[in-house]
Design an enzyme around this catalytic site. Sequence first.
Site, PDB file in Angstrom:
ATOM      1  CE1 TYR A  85      -4.141   1.778   0.400  1.00 54.96           C
ATOM      2  CE2 TYR A  85      -2.872   3.198   1.871  1.00 54.96           C
ATOM      3  CZ  TYR A  85      -4.004   2.962   1.104  1.00 54.96           C
ATOM      4  OH  TYR A  85      -4.995   3.906   1.045  1.00 54.96           O
ATOM      5  CG  PHE A 145      -1.677   8.683  -4.970  1.00 54.39           C
ATOM      6  CD1 PHE A 145      -1.177   8.780  -6.256  1.00 54.39           C
ATOM      7  CD2 PHE A 145      -0.999   7.871  -4.051  1.00 54.39           C
ATOM      8  CE1 PHE A 145      -0.024   8.077  -6.619  1.00 54.39           C
ATOM      9  CE2 PHE A 145       0.148   7.171  -4.417  1.00 54.39           C
ATOM     10  CZ  PHE A 145       0.635   7.288  -5.702  1.00 54.39           C
ATOM     11  CD  GLU A 146      -6.358   3.605  -1.949  1.00 55.44           C
ATOM     12  OE1 GLU A 146      -7.026   3.064  -2.846  1.00 55.44           O
ATOM     13  OE2 GLU A 146      -6.622   3.473  -0.750  1.00 55.44           O
ATOM     14  CB  ILE A 147       0.448   2.634  -6.175  1.00 55.24           C
ATOM     15  CG1 ILE A 147       0.408   3.853  -7.093  1.00 55.24           C
ATOM     16  CG2 ILE A 147       0.969   1.401  -6.938  1.00 55.24           C
ATOM     17  CD1 ILE A 147       1.754   4.258  -7.680  1.00 55.24           C
ATOM     18  CG  HIS A 194      -8.666   1.887   1.585  1.00 52.30           C
ATOM     19  ND1 HIS A 194      -8.486   2.239   0.265  1.00 52.30           N
ATOM     20  CD2 HIS A 194      -9.781   1.119   1.602  1.00 52.30           C
ATOM     21  CE1 HIS A 194      -9.463   1.710  -0.467  1.00 52.30           C
ATOM     22  NE2 HIS A 194     -10.257   1.032   0.320  1.00 52.30           N
TER      23      HIS A 194
END
Length: 400
Positions: free
Chosen positions: A230, A287-289, A324
């Site tokens: 994450y 924003f998340e990768i 999250h």
Amino acid sequence: MAGSQRYMRYIVFALFALIVFYFISSSSVPSASWPAYGESTTPSTPNAAVTAVTAATPHSSTTPNEKTLPPATISGDRMNATFVTLARNSDIWEIAKSIRHVEDRFNRKFNYDWVFLNDDDFDDEFKKITTALVSGKTKYGKIPKEHWSFPEWIDQDKAAKVREEMKEKKIIYGDSVSYRHMCRYESGFFFRHPLMLDYEWYWRVEPSVELYCDINYDTFKFMAEKKKKYSFTLSLYEYVDTIPTLWDATKNFTKHYPQHIAKNNAMKFLSDDGGETYNHCHFWSNFEIGNLNWLRSQAYIDFFTSLDKAGGFFYERWGDAPVHSIAAGLMLNKDEIHFFNDIAYYHVPFTHCPTGEQYRIDHKCSCNPKDNFDWNGYSCTSRFYEMNGMEKPAGYEKEQ
Ligand SMILES: Nc1nc2c(ncn2[C@@H]2O[C@H](COP(=O)(O)OP(=O)(O)OP(=O)(O)O)[C@@H](O)[C@H]2O)c(=O)[nH]1
Ligand SMILES: [Mg+2]
């Protein structure tokens, strides 16, 4: 008389010579006709003389550039990864801007796919514009009704009353039903959509976001190689009135599922008293990768299901960002969470502009370092550095 006859002969001969010269000049000497720049230069019957002249002209007045440019697309294999965007048809021009940023700074070199999800059918315009802008394949999915509606255990009257109260208190999106479905969907379902099952990694993109620096490496590969699950670029404190009982629900989960809690977790980022209370720090999830298999794991599903049963997506206004973040903070080892200092990012109203002038210059960054939110008092990024014993980047004091 003989003299005038000779004179007449000279005149006739001269006239004849003039006529012959006229015919020769008008029939066999090519007349130069220069095409305007960009016009097609191919005549219907090719004239070798004309073609030769026009082809040679551009080079005769300029010099070739010997500089070698980097390849348009970076060579090598790709990860099993996709961009993912939840959007409405009306978001088209805002998501178009985001796609341009992502493509220009990153994806034109990697050509990853892009999945678009919607609770309604995407219209032809949305599909046409986004397909034209994305360098990878585009896929469009409709969200199943059961993932975008009130679960049967939710008391509708109670939920409606809360929305009224939040409206009076002027809590942002406090009276919105669709915003709540969106937060619940992003918390518990997007990674289970049939189109997402093909992938292991995702990068979430929202409408109207901006990227300010070149990203010249494969961020998905980076995540895999460094064993990250994450990641984030911005972190901040959540609006307390939207999550009054989220931490109680979390503690209820940890009590019932102690096996899901990671040994070397990031509790210190989330709590200042060893887990008794929540400090409201969260990674900003627009924003998340991240790793989809982690979200699909039993641990994450048990966490989401237990929060969903508690009802706070509707009785309060729980956001997917704290959900999250708490999941990552408790169920991942802290070194599986990555801070992308090098991804310069904007989502209204916050900017992450990488600290470090040399980096910004080398990566053609266009953000103003004064706008960087990281070292501001409302950011939680300092806590992330402290928890990991990381040294803050040189020059951070100037951006506080
Ligand atoms: N299909 C669909 N997508 C939605 C809906 N509401 C929000 N979204 C998408 O969900 C994501 C988050 O919504 P936003 O409105 O950006 O929420 P936010 O980031 O908290 O708030 P903003 O500051 O307004 O950006 C975006 O990608 C939206 O396009 C909806 O009702 N239907
Ligand atoms: Mg948004």
